[in-house]
Enzyme design. Structure first.
Site, PDB file in Angstrom:
ATOM      1  N   GLY A   1     -24.036  79.081  31.030  1.00 12.85           N
ATOM      2  CA  GLY A   1     -23.332  80.147  31.048  1.00 12.85           C
ATOM      3  C   GLY A   1     -23.339  80.987  29.851  1.00 12.85           C
ATOM      4  O   GLY A   1     -24.347  81.608  29.485  1.00 12.85           O
TER       5      GLY A   1
ATOM      6  N   SER B   1     -29.963  75.435  30.518  1.00  5.68           N
ATOM      7  CA  SER B   1     -29.729  76.546  30.008  1.00  5.68           C
ATOM      8  C   SER B   1     -28.564  76.682  28.947  1.00  5.68           C
ATOM      9  O   SER B   1     -28.725  75.791  27.933  1.00  5.68           O
ATOM     10  CB  SER B   1     -28.754  77.483  31.130  1.00  5.68           C
ATOM     11  OG  SER B   1     -28.882  79.132  30.830  1.00  5.68           O
ATOM     12  N   TYR B   2     -27.417  77.102  29.031  1.00  7.85           N
ATOM     13  CA  TYR B   2     -26.356  77.060  27.959  1.00  7.85           C
ATOM     14  C   TYR B   2     -25.880  75.482  27.658  1.00  7.85           C
ATOM     15  O   TYR B   2     -25.294  75.275  26.828  1.00  7.85           O
ATOM     16  CB  TYR B   2     -25.302  77.992  28.101  1.00  7.85           C
ATOM     17  CG  TYR B   2     -24.245  78.144  26.624  1.00  7.85           C
ATOM     18  CD1 TYR B   2     -24.987  79.026  25.647  1.00  7.85           C
ATOM     19  CD2 TYR B   2     -23.255  77.485  26.585  1.00  7.85           C
ATOM     20  CE1 TYR B   2     -24.350  79.113  24.530  1.00  7.85           C
ATOM     21  CE2 TYR B   2     -22.783  77.629  25.355  1.00  7.85           C
ATOM     22  CZ  TYR B   2     -23.301  78.222  24.284  1.00  7.85           C
ATOM     23  OH  TYR B   2     -22.523  78.626  23.220  1.00  7.85           O
TER      24      TYR B   2
ATOM     25  N   ASP C   1     -39.716  81.161  33.684  1.00  7.28           N
ATOM     26  CA  ASP C   1     -38.238  81.742  33.195  1.00  7.28           C
ATOM     27  C   ASP C   1     -38.323  82.630  31.974  1.00  7.28           C
ATOM     28  O   ASP C   1     -39.040  82.036  30.897  1.00  7.28           O
ATOM     29  CB  ASP C   1     -37.585  80.635  32.913  1.00  7.28           C
ATOM     30  CG  ASP C   1     -36.043  80.900  32.233  1.00  7.28           C
ATOM     31  OD1 ASP C   1     -35.576  82.122  32.522  1.00  7.28           O
ATOM     32  OD2 ASP C   1     -35.254  80.335  31.570  1.00  7.28           O
TER      33      ASP C   1
ATOM     34  N   HIS D   1     -35.711  79.362  35.820  1.00  8.29           N
ATOM     35  CA  HIS D   1     -34.783  78.901  35.322  1.00  8.29           C
ATOM     36  C   HIS D   1     -34.192  77.628  35.698  1.00  8.29           C
ATOM     37  O   HIS D   1     -33.937  76.957  34.894  1.00  8.29           O
ATOM     38  CB  HIS D   1     -33.680  79.950  34.821  1.00  8.29           C
ATOM     39  CG  HIS D   1     -32.555  79.801  33.780  1.00  8.29           C
ATOM     40  ND1 HIS D   1     -33.119  80.013  32.633  1.00  8.29           N
ATOM     41  CD2 HIS D   1     -31.222  79.510  34.024  1.00  8.29           C
ATOM     42  CE1 HIS D   1     -31.849  79.644  31.959  1.00  8.29           C
ATOM     43  NE2 HIS D   1     -30.741  79.237  32.881  1.00  8.29           N
TER      44      HIS D   1
END
Length: 463
Positions: free
Chosen positions: A89, A185-186, A385, A437
């Protein structure tokens, strides 16, 4: 007659012994663990594996409690490793993404009324623990409202460590078990930062968290190299013009938290006028239409950093999750929302994302430390992505200057090329062909092969 009485007496004695042994076994299972057991989720198909979910308090003073969902392995859970999964996020739910549309055992149907089995669920290979982190994500909560506007990398890692130690007290059968962390991701920040926390903790304490390694996908890694790599991906995939590409590189300093107006204008023009209504998390697949038109349901919004946006693929599956997990019967079955949080469960929290306080400029120093410590580290990248793209990851990892152990080669899923990989001393990098992603959402079989190879500590198949 005496023989009959002796036989009956022996049977009674054996029954009493079995009953006593059962009681001992039952009493050896912590009560909190049993209270977290899920008998069945609404609309769930029959399964043979055990499930648990509930809360672990990580800060009594502030009233911070993190929500988890644990699915044991489908076979021989006592012999399989434990894997913690984290979404990024910052502010996105591992229940919404990892569990419900990527690696979890179930998928949610379009109406949000029932579940069906995921053929390539990762709990076929390991016991999987999904964590909604930090407090304010999904069902995880805090009784101190200021926590929602002061979250950051450091507190997230510390709370996750406390969660794991207290979860182990509730599930002592997993103490000392082979343990791995995974995410995307994060979580490219969360996963290595938590791994370092555990590594540091283990220097002074018994290794009840028997950390062996971690695996991250499409991972935010280094602000500068990620930034340059992202803009390069946009240009090399014909998403932006030469003029925009050169303007962004000229006016944007990817290490600064605050960007200049010229940088914002250059990035904003490229996104809003050149890219078109595509899903930037998967540039070649159709986007989920809104009820009003055929444009994408969520646009990527330029923020203080080009890369720090809410993560999570949104071609509608996220909508099904929001329907399902807001149902009262689902929350009751999962022992969730016990404090009646004053807002709906959502896949991502805009509040946390907007107010994120501390974010490491680069995770590369942590990689260097944990590679030296001998942890198994894999980094993978779905190659369609454009938000945290393969070029960003390659630029970042190249600056670790690792010696090559096995040169670049195609790896296979059946007779098809699953992607490409290069093995270094201390780290394996792999691409996943045709994945966006959320790699396991787009290429579930290829992601499963990747995960299975990682756990086995084997190179990806060459044929």
């Amino acid at each position: 007659m005496s023989m009959v009485f002796q036989t009956k007496g022996l049977l009674l004695f054996l029954c009493a012994l079995i009953f006593s042994f059962s009681c001992i076994l039952a009493s050896s299972v912590p009560k909190e663990q049993e209270l977290d057991r899920i008998s069945a989720l609404p609309g769930q198909p029959p399964v043979t594996f055990a499930q648990f979910s509930g809360y672990v308090t990580v800060n009594e003073e502030h009233g911070r409690a993190l929500f988890y969902w644990f699915t044991e392995a489908t076979t021989s859970p006592q012999n399989k490793p434990l894997v913690l999964w984290l979404n990024g996020g910052p502010g996105c739910s591992s229940v919404a993404y990892g569990a419900s549309e990527e690696i979890g055992p179930f998928r949610i149907n379009k109406t949000g009324s029932s579940l069906f089995l995921n053929k390539y669920a990762w709990n076929k290979e390991a016991n999987i623990l999904f964590l909604e982190s930090p407090a304010g994500v999904g069902f995880s909560y805090t009784n101190t409202s200021s926590d929602l506007t002061t979250s950051g990398d450091k507190r997230t890692a510390q709370d996750a460590l406390i969660f794991l130690l207290r979860w182990m007290a509730r599930f002592p059968q997993y103490k000392y078990r082979e343990f791995y962390i995974a995410g995307e991701s994060y979580a490219g920040h969360y996963v290595p930062q938590l791994a370092k926390k555990i590594h540091d903790y283990n220097k002074q304490n018994p290794h009840i968290l028997n950390l062996k390694g971690f695996i991250v996908g499409n991972a935010v890694t280094d602000d500068y190299y990620d930034g340059v790599g992202t803009v390069t991906y946009w240009w090399s995939h014909s998403m932006i013009s030469d003029h925009s590409y050169n303007s962004i590189l000229k006016y944007c300093n990817f290490t600064e938290r605050k960007t200049t107006k010229k940088c914002d204008d250059a990035v904003g023009y490229a996104i809003n006028h050149e890219m078109g209504n595509i899903d930037q998390y998967s540039i070649y697949t159709p986007a989920c239409p809104t009820p009003h038109d055929n444009s994408t349901a969520r646009h990527v919004r330029p923020k203080s950093s080009i890369l720090h946006r809410i993560s999570g693929y949104d071609p509608c599956t996220e909508n099904y999750a929001e329907k399902y997990y807001n149902r009262y019967d689902v929350q009751k079955a999962m022992h969730a929302n016990v404090t009646n949080i004053p807002y709906k469960w959502t896949a991502c929290s805009d509040v946390l994302n907007k107010h994120w306080k501390d974010s490491e400029v680069s995770i590369l120093p942590i990689y260097k430390e944990l590679i030296a410590a001998g942890l198994r580290i894999w980094v993978f990248s779905g190659d369609t992505d454009s938000v945290v793209p393969v070029t960003a990851t390659r630029f970042s990892l190249n600056h670790l200057n690792l010696a090559i152990k096995a040169r670049w080669y195609p790896w296979y899923s059946g007779v098809q090329v699953g992607g490409w990989t290069e093995v270094y001393n201390g780290l394996t990098f792999a691409t996943v062909r045709g994945a966006g992603h959320e790699v396991p959402l787009f290429q579930p079989k290829r992601a499963y092969i990747l995960f299975r190879s990682f756990l086995a500590g084997k190179e990806l198949p060459k044929s």
